[in-house]
Design a protein around this motif. Sequence first.
Motif, mmCIF file in Angstrom:
data_model
loop_
_atom_site.group_PDB
_atom_site.id
_atom_site.type_symbol
_atom_site.label_atom_id
_atom_site.label_comp_id
_atom_site.label_asym_id
_atom_site.label_seq_id
_atom_site.Cartn_x
_atom_site.Cartn_y
_atom_site.Cartn_z
ATOM 1 N N PRO A 53 38.853 33.835 52.031
ATOM 2 C CA PRO A 53 38.947 33.750 50.571
ATOM 3 C C PRO A 53 39.112 35.144 49.987
ATOM 4 O O PRO A 53 38.514 36.112 50.458
ATOM 5 C CB PRO A 53 37.609 33.118 50.177
ATOM 6 N N ALA A 54 39.936 35.260 48.950
ATOM 7 C CA ALA A 54 40.293 36.571 48.412
ATOM 8 C C ALA A 54 39.077 37.391 48.009
ATOM 9 O O ALA A 54 39.060 38.614 48.175
ATOM 10 C CB ALA A 54 41.246 36.398 47.227
ATOM 11 N N PHE A 55 38.020 36.729 47.487
ATOM 12 C CA PHE A 55 36.872 37.489 47.008
ATOM 13 C C PHE A 55 36.156 38.193 48.148
ATOM 14 O O PHE A 55 35.494 39.210 47.935
ATOM 15 C CB PHE A 55 35.900 36.590 46.240
ATOM 16 N N GLU A 56 36.274 37.692 49.385
ATOM 17 C CA GLU A 56 35.604 38.323 50.508
ATOM 18 C C GLU A 56 36.277 39.614 50.936
ATOM 19 O O GLU A 56 35.684 40.428 51.636
ATOM 20 C CB GLU A 56 35.529 37.354 51.691
ATOM 21 N N MET A 57 37.523 39.802 50.531
ATOM 22 C CA MET A 57 38.239 41.003 50.941
ATOM 23 C C MET A 57 37.614 42.260 50.362
ATOM 24 O O MET A 57 37.782 43.350 50.880
ATOM 25 C CB MET A 57 39.705 40.920 50.503
ATOM 26 N N SER A 58 36.863 42.117 49.264
ATOM 27 C CA SER A 58 36.250 43.289 48.652
ATOM 28 C C SER A 58 35.211 43.922 49.550
ATOM 29 O O SER A 58 34.819 45.074 49.353
ATOM 30 C CB SER A 58 35.598 42.905 47.315
ATOM 31 N N THR A 59 34.753 43.187 50.576
ATOM 32 C CA THR A 59 33.720 43.717 51.469
ATOM 33 C C THR A 59 34.299 44.268 52.763
ATOM 34 O O THR A 59 33.563 44.706 53.627
ATOM 35 C CB THR A 59 32.715 42.609 51.819
ATOM 36 N N THR A 60 35.637 44.239 52.910
ATOM 37 C CA THR A 60 36.247 44.724 54.133
ATOM 38 C C THR A 60 36.960 46.039 53.893
ATOM 39 O O THR A 60 37.291 46.396 52.764
ATOM 40 C CB THR A 60 37.258 43.709 54.688
ATOM 41 N N THR A 61 37.174 46.747 54.957
ATOM 42 C CA THR A 61 37.888 48.014 54.898
ATOM 43 C C THR A 61 39.149 47.896 55.725
ATOM 44 O O THR A 61 39.120 47.401 56.849
ATOM 45 C CB THR A 61 37.023 49.156 55.474
ATOM 46 N N ALA A 62 40.250 48.335 55.204
ATOM 47 C CA ALA A 62 41.534 48.191 55.880
ATOM 48 C C ALA A 62 41.534 48.945 57.203
ATOM 49 O O ALA A 62 40.974 50.025 57.325
ATOM 50 C CB ALA A 62 42.668 48.701 54.990
ATOM 51 N N VAL A 63 42.175 48.357 58.206
ATOM 52 C CA VAL A 63 42.333 49.018 59.489
ATOM 53 C C VAL A 63 43.590 49.877 59.432
ATOM 54 O O VAL A 63 44.668 49.371 59.117
ATOM 55 C CB VAL A 63 42.477 47.976 60.624
ATOM 56 N N PRO A 64 43.500 51.181 59.698
ATOM 57 C CA PRO A 64 44.684 52.034 59.605
ATOM 58 C C PRO A 64 45.687 51.691 60.693
ATOM 59 O O PRO A 64 45.389 51.717 61.883
ATOM 60 C CB PRO A 64 44.103 53.437 59.819
ATOM 61 N N SER A 126 44.467 26.341 64.074
ATOM 62 C CA SER A 126 44.644 26.994 62.772
ATOM 63 C C SER A 126 43.838 26.301 61.688
ATOM 64 O O SER A 126 43.376 26.942 60.736
ATOM 65 C CB SER A 126 46.130 27.025 62.382
ATOM 66 N N LEU A 127 43.639 24.984 61.815
ATOM 67 C CA LEU A 127 42.841 24.261 60.823
ATOM 68 C C LEU A 127 41.392 24.729 60.839
ATOM 69 O O LEU A 127 40.705 24.665 59.822
ATOM 70 C CB LEU A 127 42.893 22.761 61.077
ATOM 71 N N ASN A 128 40.930 25.189 61.981
ATOM 72 C CA ASN A 128 39.558 25.674 62.075
ATOM 73 C C ASN A 128 39.406 27.068 61.495
ATOM 74 O O ASN A 128 38.298 27.553 61.313
ATOM 75 C CB ASN A 128 39.103 25.666 63.541
ATOM 76 N N THR A 129 40.538 27.738 61.204
ATOM 77 C CA THR A 129 40.527 29.080 60.621
ATOM 78 C C THR A 129 40.778 29.035 59.126
ATOM 79 O O THR A 129 40.105 29.695 58.346
ATOM 80 C CB THR A 129 41.595 29.963 61.292
ATOM 81 N N LEU A 130 41.759 28.231 58.716
ATOM 82 C CA LEU A 130 42.138 28.174 57.307
ATOM 83 C C LEU A 130 41.123 27.366 56.511
ATOM 84 O O LEU A 130 40.559 26.391 56.994
ATOM 85 C CB LEU A 130 43.523 27.545 57.166
ATOM 86 N N GLN A 131 40.912 27.782 55.275
ATOM 87 C CA GLN A 131 39.929 27.121 54.412
ATOM 88 C C GLN A 131 40.626 26.139 53.468
ATOM 89 O O GLN A 131 40.430 26.162 52.267
ATOM 90 C CB GLN A 131 39.162 28.191 53.605
ATOM 91 N N ILE A 132 41.488 25.288 54.016
ATOM 92 C CA ILE A 132 42.264 24.362 53.196
ATOM 93 C C ILE A 132 42.097 22.954 53.746
ATOM 94 O O ILE A 132 42.701 22.597 54.748
ATOM 95 C CB ILE A 132 43.764 24.745 53.179
ATOM 96 N N GLY A 133 41.273 22.148 53.123
ATOM 97 C CA GLY A 133 41.148 20.741 53.469
ATOM 98 C C GLY A 133 40.668 20.496 54.894
ATOM 99 O O GLY A 133 40.595 21.391 55.719
ATOM 100 N N ASN A 134 40.335 19.264 55.185
ATOM 101 C CA ASN A 134 39.908 18.863 56.520
ATOM 102 C C ASN A 134 40.977 18.058 57.249
ATOM 103 O O ASN A 134 41.267 18.311 58.404
ATOM 104 C CB ASN A 134 38.616 18.043 56.445
ATOM 105 N N LYS A 135 41.564 17.088 56.543
ATOM 106 C CA LYS A 135 42.555 16.204 57.160
ATOM 107 C C LYS A 135 43.955 16.583 56.687
ATOM 108 O O LYS A 135 44.170 16.863 55.510
ATOM 109 C CB LYS A 135 42.273 14.744 56.783
ATOM 110 N N HIS A 136 44.901 16.574 57.632
ATOM 111 C CA HIS A 136 46.295 16.876 57.305
ATOM 112 C C HIS A 136 47.209 15.853 57.983
ATOM 113 O O HIS A 136 47.155 15.669 59.208
ATOM 114 C CB HIS A 136 46.675 18.288 57.777
ATOM 115 N N TRP A 137 48.053 15.201 57.164
ATOM 116 C CA TRP A 137 49.062 14.311 57.727
ATOM 117 C C TRP A 137 49.948 15.079 58.697
ATOM 118 O O TRP A 137 50.278 16.239 58.465
ATOM 119 C CB TRP A 137 49.968 13.749 56.637
ATOM 120 N N ILE A 138 50.368 14.403 59.775
ATOM 121 C CA ILE A 138 51.387 14.934 60.669
ATOM 122 C C ILE A 138 52.484 13.891 60.823
ATOM 123 O O ILE A 138 52.338 12.747 60.370
ATOM 124 C CB ILE A 138 50.801 15.320 62.045
#
Length: 206
Positions: A53-64, A126-138
């Motif tokens: 989530p975008a708000f969590e990025m404020s706690t990270t530091t970019a990797v050069p 990828s579904l276990n990584t992304l924070q978008i819904g639980n079920k996805h039609w295929i």
Amino acid sequence: MGSLVQCSSVCLSLGHDCVVFTVEPKGSGLVCEVVRDVALKENVLGVHTYCLPAFEMSTTTAVPTTPTTTPDPLIIDGWIKYQEIRYYKPSQTKLNWASSLTACLSQSAGLFVAESFAEYQAVQDSLNTLQIGNKHWIGLKYDETAAEERVAGSLHWEGGATNHFNIQLKNDDTSKNCAFMEKDKTEVEFIPCTDEEHYMCQKVVL
């Protein structure tokens, strides 16, 4: 899941040359870091996308890092790359199965169709990584009668293929004929095609 910094550091800690760039898929509220290990062939083993989530990025530091390639425009637009020409993208909205297929077609894509068990697993992971819904039609379904009853022996992927690569199927109820994949579950399940769920689009770029 670890932070984006921790994820990209895995590649760097192995002593490999990495290309890292950050993208924000449109309307997702996520910030994604794409890490490509240039020591490996550019496939699912060498390209990894991690999202927070975008708000969590404020706690990270970019990797050069020093990018050596131009970011893939499809990745910038929220598509996740698998191997050389195959991309997939989870939806932000919920639709029934037929409308989900139409929505994918409007993006010059289709519902996700696996060509191997390894590809199915990669998309499932990828579904276990992304924070978008639980079920996805295929793009896997049974044909139905007018009364929405299953036509026996008609299971197929969009395009007509019938091989499901030993993917475990949970399909006992003959009134539930459209397939979805779900977070943290390895099997494919079926629900009524008129239900509304998220959906997974797939694009093949030749």
